[in-house]
Design an enzyme around this catalytic site. Structure first.
Site, PDB file in Angstrom:
ATOM      1  N   SER A 250       0.087  -1.255   7.428  1.00  0.00           N
ATOM      2  CA  SER A 250      -0.994  -0.279   7.273  1.00  0.00           C
ATOM      3  C   SER A 250      -2.161  -0.612   8.200  1.00  0.00           C
ATOM      4  O   SER A 250      -3.094   0.177   8.339  1.00  0.00           O
ATOM      5  CB  SER A 250      -1.476  -0.254   5.821  1.00  0.00           C
ATOM      6  OG  SER A 250      -1.888  -1.548   5.435  1.00  0.00           O
TER       7      SER A 250
ATOM      8  N   ARG B 207       0.772  -1.239   0.000  1.00  0.00           N
ATOM      9  CA  ARG B 207       0.000   0.000   0.000  1.00  0.00           C
ATOM     10  C   ARG B 207       0.806   1.293   0.000  1.00  0.00           C
ATOM     11  O   ARG B 207       0.204   2.370   0.024  1.00  0.00           O
ATOM     12  CB  ARG B 207      -1.003  -0.015   1.173  1.00  0.00           C
ATOM     13  CG  ARG B 207      -2.035  -1.112   0.980  1.00  0.00           C
ATOM     14  CD  ARG B 207      -3.020  -1.242   2.113  1.00  0.00           C
ATOM     15  NE  ARG B 207      -3.883  -2.390   1.896  1.00  0.00           N
ATOM     16  CZ  ARG B 207      -3.588  -3.655   2.218  1.00  0.00           C
ATOM     17  NH1 ARG B 207      -2.422  -3.948   2.779  1.00  0.00           N
ATOM     18  NH2 ARG B 207      -4.430  -4.636   1.971  1.00  0.00           N
TER      19      ARG B 207
ATOM     20  N   HIS C 273       0.785 -15.232   8.457  1.00  0.00           N
ATOM     21  CA  HIS C 273       0.296 -15.407   7.089  1.00  0.00           C
ATOM     22  C   HIS C 273       1.103 -16.468   6.335  1.00  0.00           C
ATOM     23  O   HIS C 273       1.042 -16.544   5.115  1.00  0.00           O
ATOM     24  CB  HIS C 273       0.307 -14.069   6.337  1.00  0.00           C
ATOM     25  CG  HIS C 273      -0.745 -13.106   6.831  1.00  0.00           C
ATOM     26  ND1 HIS C 273      -0.741 -11.767   6.556  1.00  0.00           N
ATOM     27  CD2 HIS C 273      -1.853 -13.316   7.601  1.00  0.00           C
ATOM     28  CE1 HIS C 273      -1.799 -11.184   7.132  1.00  0.00           C
ATOM     29  NE2 HIS C 273      -2.467 -12.107   7.777  1.00  0.00           N
TER      30      HIS C 273
ATOM     31  N   CYS D 248       3.127 -30.045  -2.001  1.00  0.00           N
ATOM     32  CA  CYS D 248       2.286 -30.543  -3.094  1.00  0.00           C
ATOM     33  C   CYS D 248       0.849 -30.639  -2.598  1.00  0.00           C
ATOM     34  O   CYS D 248       0.582 -31.214  -1.547  1.00  0.00           O
ATOM     35  CB  CYS D 248       2.780 -31.909  -3.554  1.00  0.00           C
ATOM     36  SG  CYS D 248       1.626 -32.682  -4.697  1.00  0.00           S
TER      37      CYS D 248
HETATM   38  P1  CNA Z   1       0.912  -2.790   3.574  1.00  0.00           P
HETATM   39  O1  CNA Z   1      -0.556  -2.669   3.612  1.00  0.00           O
HETATM   40  O2  CNA Z   1       1.586  -2.729   2.246  1.00  0.00           O
HETATM   41  O3  CNA Z   1       1.493  -1.664   4.534  1.00  0.00           O
HETATM   42  C1  CNA Z   1       2.864  -1.435   4.645  1.00  0.00           C
HETATM   43  C2  CNA Z   1       3.054  -0.160   5.450  1.00  0.00           C
HETATM   44  O4  CNA Z   1       4.439  -0.030   5.726  1.00  0.00           O
HETATM   45  C3  CNA Z   1       2.608   1.107   4.740  1.00  0.00           C
HETATM   46  O5  CNA Z   1       1.709   1.808   5.553  1.00  0.00           O
HETATM   47  C4  CNA Z   1       3.913   1.895   4.524  1.00  0.00           C
HETATM   48  O6  CNA Z   1       3.748   3.272   4.725  1.00  0.00           O
HETATM   49  C5  CNA Z   1       4.831   1.324   5.567  1.00  0.00           C
HETATM   50  N1  CNA Z   1       6.241   1.289   5.177  1.00  0.00           N
HETATM   51  C6  CNA Z   1       6.781   0.802   4.038  1.00  0.00           C
HETATM   52  N2  CNA Z   1       8.121   0.849   4.085  1.00  0.00           N
HETATM   53  C7  CNA Z   1       8.436   1.416   5.290  1.00  0.00           C
HETATM   54  C8  CNA Z   1       9.657   1.747   5.938  1.00  0.00           C
HETATM   55  N3  CNA Z   1      10.843   1.507   5.365  1.00  0.00           N
HETATM   56  N4  CNA Z   1       9.591   2.331   7.151  1.00  0.00           N
HETATM   57  C9  CNA Z   1       8.394   2.597   7.758  1.00  0.00           C
HETATM   58  N5  CNA Z   1       7.215   2.286   7.195  1.00  0.00           N
HETATM   59  C10 CNA Z   1       7.233   1.700   5.981  1.00  0.00           C
HETATM   60  O7  CNA Z   1       1.404  -4.162   4.259  1.00  0.00           O
HETATM   61  P2  CNA Z   1       0.784  -4.935   5.501  1.00  0.00           P
HETATM   62  O8  CNA Z   1       1.845  -5.832   5.977  1.00  0.00           O
HETATM   63  O9  CNA Z   1       0.105  -4.051   6.446  1.00  0.00           O
HETATM   64  O10 CNA Z   1      -0.349  -5.790   4.774  1.00  0.00           O
HETATM   65  C11 CNA Z   1      -0.520  -7.077   5.083  1.00  0.00           C
HETATM   66  C12 CNA Z   1      -0.179  -8.039   3.929  1.00  0.00           C
HETATM   67  C13 CNA Z   1       0.937  -7.638   3.033  1.00  0.00           C
HETATM   68  C14 CNA Z   1       0.314  -9.294   4.566  1.00  0.00           C
HETATM   69  O11 CNA Z   1      -0.606 -10.294   4.334  1.00  0.00           O
HETATM   70  C15 CNA Z   1       1.634  -9.655   3.913  1.00  0.00           C
HETATM   71  O12 CNA Z   1       1.725 -11.032   3.681  1.00  0.00           O
HETATM   72  C16 CNA Z   1       1.626  -8.923   2.633  1.00  0.00           C
HETATM   73  N6  CNA Z   1       2.962  -8.665   2.018  1.00  0.00           N
HETATM   74  C17 CNA Z   1       4.073  -9.252   2.504  1.00  0.00           C
HETATM   75  C18 CNA Z   1       5.307  -8.998   1.922  1.00  0.00           C
HETATM   76  C19 CNA Z   1       6.528  -9.677   2.488  1.00  0.00           C
HETATM   77  O13 CNA Z   1       6.447 -10.804   2.965  1.00  0.00           O
HETATM   78  N7  CNA Z   1       7.673  -8.998   2.487  1.00  0.00           N
HETATM   79  C20 CNA Z   1       5.402  -8.128   0.837  1.00  0.00           C
HETATM   80  C21 CNA Z   1       4.221  -7.547   0.349  1.00  0.00           C
HETATM   81  C22 CNA Z   1       3.013  -7.811   0.950  1.00  0.00           C
END
Ligand code: CNA
Length: 239
Positions: free
Chosen positions: A192, A35, A120, A128
């Site tokens: 988020s 996001r 998650h 498999c």
């Molecule tokens: P999200 O909704 O994408 O929120 C991420 C938040 O992190 C945002 O509000 C950003 O502003 C904030 N953010 C990003 N980078 C930084 C930083 N360097 N410093 C401070 N703040 C930062 O992701 P959520 O985790 O809230 O959503 C849940 C989902 C995303 C989960 O089910 C995950 O499995 C899924 N996801 C996981 C990955 C991974 O495993 N790396 C990657 C992408 C999505």
């Protein structure tokens, strides 16, 4: 005192810290979150990511699902960043009791953390769907052309992650609730807080050191004792 100084002091004073994180913890390792303005939800695909990461889409369009999964989650050469490493260090020192993460990238474990609740699931585990054979690590899935197939029975090999419409592991949720409930300090970072039931875990915290580190505002900001709107790595590099 500035916010980082307060954060440092609270970390020093606390001996039962729990960290609850999301995709923002791994953006500094090179995996995009969902996001942020440059996150995956702002890229153009044939289908919205919410759709592609649902159970029904996976069953109907596995080829599209794996294309997205391999390109965006199974990123080549990713490594734990300063935040993952500092958290592992805090656990070794006996100050941090658990990490509850929504991430599926396995980077906390790679950094050496032991008590990690991946609510998650993890892309590092694959199995498999027909015979249950396990395929640890990302290589088997990443290197398969198209849909990864089991070398034993030909079934689809899927990541052990929780897709939308799928149930969370209730044992892990229970452990996460207990850890958060008992924590003297709860650090929430890089999420988020819009994905439930994960976000609701914060409600179990009883203490007065709830720290929220996130670049964007969240609906929990008003309830936090300290809000730090900076990069997580910038904050953790100072402890
Ligand atoms: P999200 O909704 O994408 O929120 C991420 C938040 O992190 C945002 O509000 C950003 O502003 C904030 N953010 C990003 N980078 C930084 C930083 N360097 N410093 C401070 N703040 C930062 O992701 P959520 O985790 O809230 O959503 C849940 C989902 C995303 C989960 O089910 C995950 O499995 C899924 N996801 C996981 C990955 C991974 O495993 N790396 C990657 C992408 C999505």
């Amino acid at each position: 005192m500035d916010e980082i100084a307060v954060f440092k002091q609270w970390v020093e004073e606390s001996n039962n810290i729990v960290f609850f994180g999301g995709a923002g913890v791994s953006t500094e390792s090179g995996i995009k979150d969902f996001r942020s303005v440059d996150g995956l939800y702002h890229e153009k695909y044939d289908y919205p990511p919410e759709t592609m990461l649902s159970h029904s889409f996976f069953m109907e369009n596995p080829a599209e699902f794996f294309k997205f999964h391999k390109d965006k989650i199974l990123v080549e050469g990713i490594k734990p960043n300063i935040t993952h490493l500092k958290l592992a260090e805090l656990e070794q020192k006996g100050k941090l009791k658990a990490i509850v993460t929504q991430n599926i990238d396995g980077l906390h474990t790679a950094a050496g953390s032991k008590e990690v609740y991946e609510i998650h699931g993890s892309a590092q585990r694959n199995y498999c769907m027909d015979c249950g054979k396990q395929f640890p690590g990302i290589r088997y899935v990443k290197d398969a052309p198209g849909i990864p197939r089991c070398d034993k029975c030909g079934g689809i090999v899927r990541p052990d992650v929780v897709l939308y419409e799928e149930a969370l592991d209730q044992r892990l949720m229970r452990k996460s609730i207990d850890a958060i409930h008992d924590a003297d300090m709860l650090i929430v970072a890089g999420t988020s807080l819009v994905v439930y039931p994960a976000a609701g875990l914060i409600d179990y915290y009883r203490g007065n050191k709830l720290v929220l580190i996130n670049l964007q505002a969240t609906t929990y900001d008003a309830r936090a004792n300290l809000v730090i709107r900076r990069k997580i790595g910038e904050v953790f590099s100072q402890i």
